[in-house]
Design an enzyme around this catalytic site. Structure first.
Site, PDB file in Angstrom:
ATOM      1  N   HIS A  42      -6.176 -15.223 -36.508  1.00 26.78           N
ATOM      2  CA  HIS A  42      -4.777 -15.019 -36.156  1.00 26.78           C
ATOM      3  C   HIS A  42      -4.273 -16.271 -35.447  1.00 26.78           C
ATOM      4  O   HIS A  42      -5.028 -16.954 -34.741  1.00 26.78           O
ATOM      5  CB  HIS A  42      -4.624 -13.822 -35.218  1.00 26.78           C
ATOM      6  N   GLU A  53      -2.535 -16.626 -32.796  1.00 28.03           N
ATOM      7  CA  GLU A  53      -2.718 -16.578 -31.352  1.00 28.03           C
ATOM      8  C   GLU A  53      -4.139 -16.947 -30.947  1.00 28.03           C
ATOM      9  O   GLU A  53      -4.347 -17.728 -30.022  1.00 28.03           O
ATOM     10  CB  GLU A  53      -2.384 -15.178 -30.803  1.00 28.03           C
ATOM     11  N   CYS A  81      -1.338  -8.421 -31.552  1.00 27.06           N
ATOM     12  CA  CYS A  81      -2.093  -7.216 -31.895  1.00 27.06           C
ATOM     13  C   CYS A  81      -3.106  -6.944 -30.772  1.00 27.06           C
ATOM     14  O   CYS A  81      -3.275  -7.763 -29.866  1.00 27.06           O
ATOM     15  CB  CYS A  81      -2.813  -7.431 -33.221  1.00 27.06           C
ATOM     16  N   CYS A 118      -5.695  -9.882 -30.289  1.00 25.28           N
ATOM     17  CA  CYS A 118      -5.126 -11.074 -29.662  1.00 25.28           C
ATOM     18  C   CYS A 118      -4.739 -10.810 -28.214  1.00 25.28           C
ATOM     19  O   CYS A 118      -4.949 -11.661 -27.341  1.00 25.28           O
ATOM     20  CB  CYS A 118      -3.924 -11.562 -30.460  1.00 25.28           C
TER      21      CYS A 118
END
Length: 159
Positions: free
Chosen positions: A46, A48, A76, A79
């Site tokens: 991801h 992040e 999410c 993260c």
């Protein structure tokens, strides 16, 4: 946030869910990323997480208490947990994620009072632009299953 949006556009072009993240320390951009799940065949890639890892590498430490992370989408749970574990100082995000957001939409991980760290949070920065790129991506994906580079490659071949 504009740089995070530019990274999201790059992700869109590459066929990734268009999310961008930028880490700032002492008013300097020190790390940035867009989603790379498809490129890396790795569900943990991801934007992040990649930006947090790169910021830690740049600073030579895992504690990021003096770092601000700008993200186009609410994080999410994975993260958000990484942000708490990294002791991130501040999170700024564009639009909420009503299906998986962990900064207040579905869960509240970044500010959960029983955890050992809470992340200062600001939301709604460039909200409309951040929401629109995600809407466009999923609209294209639902239409014919192709987005970004996969779409443009086909268009070049088909004429």
């Amino acid at each position: 946030m504009r740089l995070a949006l530019a990274l999201a556009r790059k992700a869109y072009y590459l066929g990734e869910v268009p999310i961008g993240a930028v880490a700032v320390w002492e008013d300097e951009v020190i790390a940035w990323a867009h989603n790379e799940k498809e490129l890396q065949n790795d569900a943990t890639c991801h934007a992040e997480l990649l930006a947090l890892k790169r910021a830690a590498a740049y600073l030579g430490r895992w504690r990021l208490t003096d770092v601000t992370l700008y993200c186009t989408l609410e994080p999410c749970p994975m993260c958000a947990g990484a942000m708490v574990n990294a002791r991130l100082g501040r999170l700024v995000f564009g639009t909420r994620d009503p299906k998986a957001g962990a900064a207040g939409s579905v869960l509240e991980i970044v500010r959960y009072p029983l955890l050992n760290h809470q992340v200062e949070t600001c939301e709604g920065v460039l909200k409309e632009e951040c929401a629109e790129i995600l809407s466009s991506f999923f609209r294209d994906l639902r239409r014919d299953g192709r987005v970004g580079l996969r779409r443009s490659t086909r268009n070049r071949v088909d004429g």
